[in-house]
Design a protein around this motif. Sequence first.
Motif, PDB file in Angstrom:
ATOM      1  N   GLU A 258       0.446   1.948  -8.318  1.00 49.62           N
ATOM      2  CA  GLU A 258       0.578   1.697  -6.886  1.00 49.62           C
ATOM      3  C   GLU A 258       0.899   0.234  -6.603  1.00 49.62           C
ATOM      4  OE1 GLU A 258       0.750   3.810  -4.312  1.00 49.62           O
ATOM      5  OE2 GLU A 258       0.815   5.294  -5.925  1.00 49.62           O
ATOM      6  N   GLN A 259       0.249  -0.655  -7.349  1.00 49.23           N
ATOM      7  CA  GLN A 259       0.532  -2.075  -7.172  1.00 49.23           C
ATOM      8  C   GLN A 259       1.974  -2.401  -7.573  1.00 49.23           C
ATOM      9  OE1 GLN A 259      -0.885  -4.440  -5.722  1.00 49.23           O
ATOM     10  NE2 GLN A 259      -0.366  -6.408  -6.667  1.00 49.23           N
ATOM     11  N   ILE A 260       2.433  -1.793  -8.651  1.00 54.74           N
ATOM     12  CA  ILE A 260       3.806  -2.010  -9.097  1.00 54.74           C
ATOM     13  C   ILE A 260       4.791  -1.515  -8.039  1.00 54.74           C
ATOM     14  CG2 ILE A 260       5.542  -1.283 -10.784  1.00 54.74           C
ATOM     15  CD1 ILE A 260       3.256  -1.274 -12.874  1.00 54.74           C
ATOM     16  N   CYS A 261       4.534  -0.333  -7.493  1.00 51.57           N
ATOM     17  CA  CYS A 261       5.399   0.203  -6.435  1.00 51.57           C
ATOM     18  C   CYS A 261       5.447  -0.740  -5.242  1.00 51.57           C
ATOM     19  CB  CYS A 261       4.909   1.583  -6.002  1.00 51.57           C
ATOM     20  SG  CYS A 261       5.251   2.910  -7.188  1.00 51.57           S
ATOM     21  N   GLY A 262       4.294  -1.288  -4.889  1.00 53.19           N
ATOM     22  CA  GLY A 262       4.247  -2.207  -3.757  1.00 53.19           C
ATOM     23  C   GLY A 262       5.045  -3.477  -4.003  1.00 53.19           C
ATOM     24  N   THR A 272      16.959  -6.646   1.153  1.00 48.97           N
ATOM     25  CA  THR A 272      17.610  -5.884   2.219  1.00 48.97           C
ATOM     26  C   THR A 272      17.692  -6.693   3.510  1.00 48.97           C
ATOM     27  OG1 THR A 272      16.829  -3.807   1.264  1.00 48.97           O
ATOM     28  CG2 THR A 272      17.530  -3.763   3.567  1.00 48.97           C
ATOM     29  N   CYS A 273      16.610  -7.356   3.858  1.00 50.14           N
ATOM     30  CA  CYS A 273      16.588  -8.115   5.115  1.00 50.14           C
ATOM     31  C   CYS A 273      17.533  -9.316   5.074  1.00 50.14           C
ATOM     32  CB  CYS A 273      15.169  -8.589   5.410  1.00 50.14           C
ATOM     33  SG  CYS A 273      14.024  -7.243   5.838  1.00 50.14           S
ATOM     34  N   VAL A 274      17.729  -9.907   3.903  1.00 49.77           N
ATOM     35  CA  VAL A 274      18.554 -11.108   3.808  1.00 49.77           C
ATOM     36  C   VAL A 274      20.012 -10.774   3.497  1.00 49.77           C
ATOM     37  CG1 VAL A 274      18.906 -13.273   2.555  1.00 49.77           C
ATOM     38  CG2 VAL A 274      16.591 -12.519   3.107  1.00 49.77           C
ATOM     39  N   LEU A 275      20.233  -9.800   2.595  1.00 48.97           N
ATOM     40  CA  LEU A 275      21.586  -9.553   2.089  1.00 48.97           C
ATOM     41  C   LEU A 275      22.164  -8.199   2.484  1.00 48.97           C
ATOM     42  CD1 LEU A 275      21.060 -11.004  -1.494  1.00 48.97           C
ATOM     43  CD2 LEU A 275      22.176 -12.112   0.434  1.00 48.97           C
ATOM     44  N   ASN A 276      21.309  -7.240   2.866  1.00 47.28           N
ATOM     45  CA  ASN A 276      21.758  -5.932   3.327  1.00 47.28           C
ATOM     46  C   ASN A 276      22.653  -5.207   2.304  1.00 47.28           C
ATOM     47  OD1 ASN A 276      23.676  -4.661   6.147  1.00 47.28           O
ATOM     48  ND2 ASN A 276      21.980  -3.730   5.082  1.00 47.28           N
ATOM     49  N   ARG A 294       9.907   7.844  -2.825  1.00 46.34           N
ATOM     50  CA  ARG A 294       8.793   7.508  -1.935  1.00 46.34           C
ATOM     51  C   ARG A 294       8.957   6.079  -1.395  1.00 46.34           C
ATOM     52  NH1 ARG A 294       3.663   5.876  -3.619  1.00 46.34           N
ATOM     53  NH2 ARG A 294       4.271   6.448  -5.741  1.00 46.34           N
ATOM     54  N   MET A 295       9.349   5.144  -2.252  1.00 41.09           N
ATOM     55  CA  MET A 295       9.531   3.763  -1.810  1.00 41.09           C
ATOM     56  C   MET A 295      10.644   3.653  -0.783  1.00 41.09           C
ATOM     57  SD  MET A 295       8.996   1.134  -4.973  1.00 41.09           S
ATOM     58  CE  MET A 295       9.969   2.033  -6.168  1.00 41.09           C
ATOM     59  N   GLU A 296      11.728   4.395  -0.998  1.00 44.40           N
ATOM     60  CA  GLU A 296      12.851   4.346  -0.066  1.00 44.40           C
ATOM     61  C   GLU A 296      12.413   4.777   1.332  1.00 44.40           C
ATOM     62  OE1 GLU A 296      17.237   6.419   0.234  1.00 44.40           O
ATOM     63  OE2 GLU A 296      16.524   5.772  -1.736  1.00 44.40           O
ATOM     64  N   GLN A 297      11.537   5.767   1.403  1.00 36.73           N
ATOM     65  CA  GLN A 297      11.045   6.257   2.692  1.00 36.73           C
ATOM     66  C   GLN A 297      10.049   5.292   3.320  1.00 36.73           C
ATOM     67  OE1 GLN A 297       9.451  10.048   1.605  1.00 36.73           O
ATOM     68  NE2 GLN A 297      11.474  11.004   1.329  1.00 36.73           N
ATOM     69  N   GLN A 298       9.363   4.483   2.477  1.00 39.96           N
ATOM     70  CA  GLN A 298       8.308   3.600   2.978  1.00 39.96           C
ATOM     71  C   GLN A 298       8.804   2.199   3.327  1.00 39.96           C
ATOM     72  OE1 GLN A 298       5.499   3.751  -0.256  1.00 39.96           O
ATOM     73  NE2 GLN A 298       4.500   5.617   0.492  1.00 39.96           N
ATOM     74  N   LEU A 299      10.076   1.923   3.112  1.00 34.51           N
ATOM     75  CA  LEU A 299      10.597   0.598   3.424  1.00 34.51           C
ATOM     76  C   LEU A 299      10.421   0.289   4.905  1.00 34.51           C
ATOM     77  CD1 LEU A 299      13.959   0.487   1.424  1.00 34.51           C
ATOM     78  CD2 LEU A 299      11.854  -0.743   0.902  1.00 34.51           C
ATOM     79  N   THR A 300       9.966  -0.920   5.205  1.00 37.04           N
ATOM     80  CA  THR A 300       9.771  -1.324   6.600  1.00 37.04           C
ATOM     81  C   THR A 300      11.078  -1.893   7.170  1.00 37.04           C
ATOM     82  OG1 THR A 300       8.991  -3.482   5.850  1.00 37.04           O
ATOM     83  CG2 THR A 300       7.323  -1.787   6.277  1.00 37.04           C
ATOM     84  N   ALA A 303      15.789   2.825   9.482  1.00 34.55           N
ATOM     85  CA  ALA A 303      16.359   3.851   8.604  1.00 34.55           C
ATOM     86  C   ALA A 303      17.855   3.664   8.366  1.00 34.55           C
ATOM     87  CB  ALA A 303      16.083   5.232   9.185  1.00 34.55           C
ATOM     88  N   GLY A 304      18.591   3.274   9.384  1.00 35.21           N
ATOM     89  CA  GLY A 304      20.033   3.145   9.238  1.00 35.21           C
ATOM     90  C   GLY A 304      20.472   1.982   8.370  1.00 35.21           C
ATOM     91  N   HIS A 305      19.542   1.118   7.999  1.00 35.73           N
ATOM     92  CA  HIS A 305      19.878  -0.076   7.218  1.00 35.73           C
ATOM     93  C   HIS A 305      19.246  -0.064   5.830  1.00 35.73           C
ATOM     94  CE1 HIS A 305      21.556  -1.714  10.893  1.00 35.73           C
ATOM     95  NE2 HIS A 305      20.414  -1.449  11.514  1.00 35.73           N
ATOM     96  N   ARG A 306      18.555   1.001   5.495  1.00 32.02           N
ATOM     97  CA  ARG A 306      17.912   1.062   4.181  1.00 32.02           C
ATOM     98  C   ARG A 306      18.946   1.299   3.084  1.00 32.02           C
ATOM     99  NH1 ARG A 306      13.068   5.239   5.936  1.00 32.02           N
ATOM    100  NH2 ARG A 306      12.043   3.805   7.405  1.00 32.02           N
ATOM    101  N   PRO A 307      18.828   0.575   1.972  1.00 27.79           N
ATOM    102  CA  PRO A 307      19.759   0.812   0.868  1.00 27.79           C
ATOM    103  C   PRO A 307      19.375   2.077   0.113  1.00 27.79           C
ATOM    104  CG  PRO A 307      18.116  -0.794   0.213  1.00 27.79           C
ATOM    105  CD  PRO A 307      17.847  -0.483   1.669  1.00 27.79           C
ATOM    106  N   ARG A 308      20.319   2.602  -0.629  1.00 29.36           N
ATOM    107  CA  ARG A 308      19.996   3.693  -1.549  1.00 29.36           C
ATOM    108  C   ARG A 308      19.372   3.085  -2.799  1.00 29.36           C
ATOM    109  NH1 ARG A 308      22.681   6.867  -5.640  1.00 29.36           N
ATOM    110  NH2 ARG A 308      24.663   5.756  -5.414  1.00 29.36           N
ATOM    111  N   LEU A 309      18.220   3.620  -3.214  1.00 34.33           N
ATOM    112  CA  LEU A 309      17.538   3.121  -4.407  1.00 34.33           C
ATOM    113  C   LEU A 309      17.898   3.992  -5.598  1.00 34.33           C
ATOM    114  CD1 LEU A 309      13.972   2.213  -3.063  1.00 34.33           C
ATOM    115  CD2 LEU A 309      16.078   0.876  -3.035  1.00 34.33           C
TER     116      LEU A 309
END
Length: 337
Positions: A258-262, A272-276, A294-300, A303-309
């Motif tokens: 869990e810590q690694i995922c975080g 993502t926030c800096v380079l998109n 799970r991480m892709e869904q949990q990104l803060t 949704a329209g700006h999340r990268p594909r992981l």
Amino acid sequence: MEPVGKPQTLRLMNMDAVEALLRTRGPLTKPELSRLTGLSLVTVGKAVDELVAQGRVLPAGPGGPTGGRTAHLYAFNRRQFCFLALYYYERRYTCALADAAGEIFCWEDVDIGAGPIVDETLDCIRRMRARAENIPLAAVGVGVPGVVSGGVVTSIPALPALEGVEFGAVLEQALDCPVWVENDIGLAAWGLYADRFAGETDHLAYLYFGNGVGSGLVLNGRRFKGSTDFAGEVGSLPAGDTTLEQAFLAARAARDREQICGLVRTAVTSLTCVLNPGIVAVKCDCLSPADMQRMEQQLTVPAGHRPRLVLLGDVRRQCLQGVLRLCMENAGTAAGI
């Protein structure tokens, strides 16, 4: 239309244009080259003849008839020279020899002994050079796990003997060909982009979580290294009272999934926030595809700006492709192409 400029410059430009087409689309006839380049048949003929005389292009037999005469095919000479790529990882070099078109024809993993790293690297180069089938070696590229700025290697705990060393220049003194050294993760990102993701996005981030933490960046289809070649060093991001890299190494030792995922999610969010980027490719043997979803869904991130992981497996070939692209680009620049 024929370009305008100094005759010598135009001659070289015409030769480069013809050679580039033969490398990517050959074999071709002179009339086909004339049509594809927009150069006159006379100009193409002179360029081809000079390329043949220099050994850069080879006759490839008869082509189809043109105006009652049989045109001759010409092909790029892939064996006019070769490139050597070395990629360091855990006391081992993964090595590849590639022909002038960048196609790998020899691959080998070479363990590093207990001697000085410069001597071990030179031994590795000489060993691979002996396998080059008498093809001249045009350039050597080396990927190392450290920051390389102005040719000087820093921030390289895996190879402390190289700290502050102009590694490429040291190797060149013992060889009769150019040597270029770059950060391994940045080169891996370049190779991954070219090999897997170029058709999907022009903006790629490669995240590595292993014996260290770092990232390589491709923006607008080109490597991005920043003003001092430090771009992508996400291991230096703060994580509580320590750095992201130190926190990850501690979590990996404790097998705290869990810590690694975080921590991975923190790195993805920052990039993502800096380079998109459109895609963030992650190399982390501690994670599964389910973790990535799970991480892709949990990104803060909206949704329209999340990268594909994308979770990566063995990336050695793509890493070598990045080193080879470094050789080919720099060899072209050095030749004035």
